[in-house]
Design a protein around this motif. Sequence first.
Motif, mmCIF file in Angstrom:
data_model
loop_
_atom_site.group_PDB
_atom_site.id
_atom_site.type_symbol
_atom_site.label_atom_id
_atom_site.label_comp_id
_atom_site.label_asym_id
_atom_site.label_seq_id
_atom_site.Cartn_x
_atom_site.Cartn_y
_atom_site.Cartn_z
ATOM 1 N N GLU A 1 0.845 -1.195 0.000
ATOM 2 C CA GLU A 1 0.000 0.000 0.000
ATOM 3 C C GLU A 1 0.881 1.246 0.000
ATOM 4 O O GLU A 1 1.977 1.266 0.585
ATOM 5 C CB GLU A 1 -0.912 0.019 1.225
ATOM 6 N N ILE A 2 0.405 2.302 -0.646
ATOM 7 C CA ILE A 2 1.184 3.538 -0.725
ATOM 8 C C ILE A 2 1.324 4.203 0.646
ATOM 9 O O ILE A 2 2.142 5.107 0.815
ATOM 10 C CB ILE A 2 0.570 4.533 -1.729
ATOM 11 N N THR A 3 0.542 3.751 1.614
ATOM 12 C CA THR A 3 0.643 4.307 2.968
ATOM 13 C C THR A 3 1.750 3.647 3.789
ATOM 14 O O THR A 3 1.991 4.031 4.933
ATOM 15 C CB THR A 3 -0.696 4.124 3.706
ATOM 16 N N LEU B 1 3.267 -0.626 -5.861
ATOM 17 C CA LEU B 1 2.468 0.148 -4.914
ATOM 18 C C LEU B 1 1.017 0.272 -5.374
ATOM 19 O O LEU B 1 0.741 0.528 -6.555
ATOM 20 C CB LEU B 1 3.069 1.544 -4.733
ATOM 21 N N TYR B 2 0.097 0.122 -4.414
ATOM 22 C CA TYR B 2 -1.332 0.169 -4.701
ATOM 23 C C TYR B 2 -2.035 1.104 -3.729
ATOM 24 O O TYR B 2 -1.589 1.284 -2.594
ATOM 25 C CB TYR B 2 -1.948 -1.230 -4.598
ATOM 26 N N ASP B 3 -3.111 1.675 -4.205
ATOM 27 C CA ASP B 3 -4.004 2.463 -3.359
ATOM 28 C C ASP B 3 -5.362 1.783 -3.394
ATOM 29 O O ASP B 3 -6.140 1.965 -4.326
ATOM 30 C CB ASP B 3 -4.102 3.894 -3.877
ATOM 31 N N LYS C 1 -0.349 2.193 -8.498
ATOM 32 C CA LYS C 1 0.114 3.580 -8.502
ATOM 33 C C LYS C 1 1.550 3.752 -9.003
ATOM 34 O O LYS C 1 1.927 4.830 -9.459
ATOM 35 C CB LYS C 1 0.002 4.171 -7.091
ATOM 36 N N THR D 1 6.025 8.101 3.676
ATOM 37 C CA THR D 1 5.426 6.840 3.232
ATOM 38 C C THR D 1 5.857 6.515 1.807
ATOM 39 O O THR D 1 6.514 7.321 1.142
ATOM 40 C CB THR D 1 3.889 6.918 3.279
ATOM 41 N N ALA D 2 5.451 5.349 1.361
ATOM 42 C CA ALA D 2 5.790 4.917 0.006
ATOM 43 C C ALA D 2 5.321 5.922 -1.036
ATOM 44 O O ALA D 2 5.966 6.101 -2.076
ATOM 45 C CB ALA D 2 5.180 3.549 -0.268
ATOM 46 N N ALA D 3 4.204 6.591 -0.762
ATOM 47 C CA ALA D 3 3.674 7.574 -1.708
ATOM 48 C C ALA D 3 4.670 8.702 -1.957
ATOM 49 O O ALA D 3 4.729 9.264 -3.054
ATOM 50 C CB ALA D 3 2.355 8.143 -1.184
ATOM 51 N N LEU E 1 7.237 8.110 -4.907
ATOM 52 C CA LEU E 1 6.809 8.147 -6.304
ATOM 53 C C LEU E 1 7.154 9.498 -6.920
ATOM 54 O O LEU E 1 6.926 10.547 -6.316
ATOM 55 C CB LEU E 1 5.301 7.907 -6.414
#
Length: 234
Positions: free
Chosen positions: A110-112, A132-134, A139, A166-168, A171
């Motif tokens: 998860e991007i979180t 990564l997924y939302d 994503k 976070t992972a987000a 990006l």
Amino acid sequence: MGERADVFLASFNRIEKWLREELGNPRNMGFSEMVRRLNKQKNPEVHAISDDLLQMAQLRNAIVHERVGENFVIAEPNEWVIQRITEIENLLLKPELVLPKFGKRVTGFEITLPVTEILRTIAEKRYSQFPLYDQGNFKGLITLRALGYWFASESQHGEIVLKGKTAADLLLKDGKYTNYCFVAGTTTVTEAKQLFENENLLEAILITKDGNPNGNLLGIIRPRDIYGANAKEK
């Protein structure tokens, strides 16, 4: 005509039929011209073996058109030629697909996910790719190279602070750098190899059933999976 010549011609004819079907069954187009046409179109299967195919065409003409007698031909294929044309036939008519060859369980994130968790996962499990997924929507892909770029960029602003990241945040925001692509499970290994050769920035090919980015991940291909352990990572 010898037994090897019969085997060669049978395989040659099946290859010729495949070439014709690839071009939509054109009329009055010979074998060599079909090979050149598909090579010019960058057909991934033909492009890599076009020279061999053209040589096979010359041998075929010698067998069929240059006979000394009814049961004697000037050119008789040797064992290497028989093996090679069989390999070519299998490559074209029965190409190896990315599934099941590169099928494996791929973990999505998860991007979180906190950046500290990504680093812990790298250290403990030696993961190098993080899809990564939302909430099920793809994503982006974080790789060790992308992570290195992020750290380098962050270091320009002073001390790198991981808390709250976070992972987000990893990006790229401009969307200009794409280090992945998706393919369907029916994609050939030759086509996958061509993708790496055509796109310098490509770090991973992600496999889903139909190539849908939001589908279940069924496998992943890295350059070293195609070219071997000593391949230079992009």
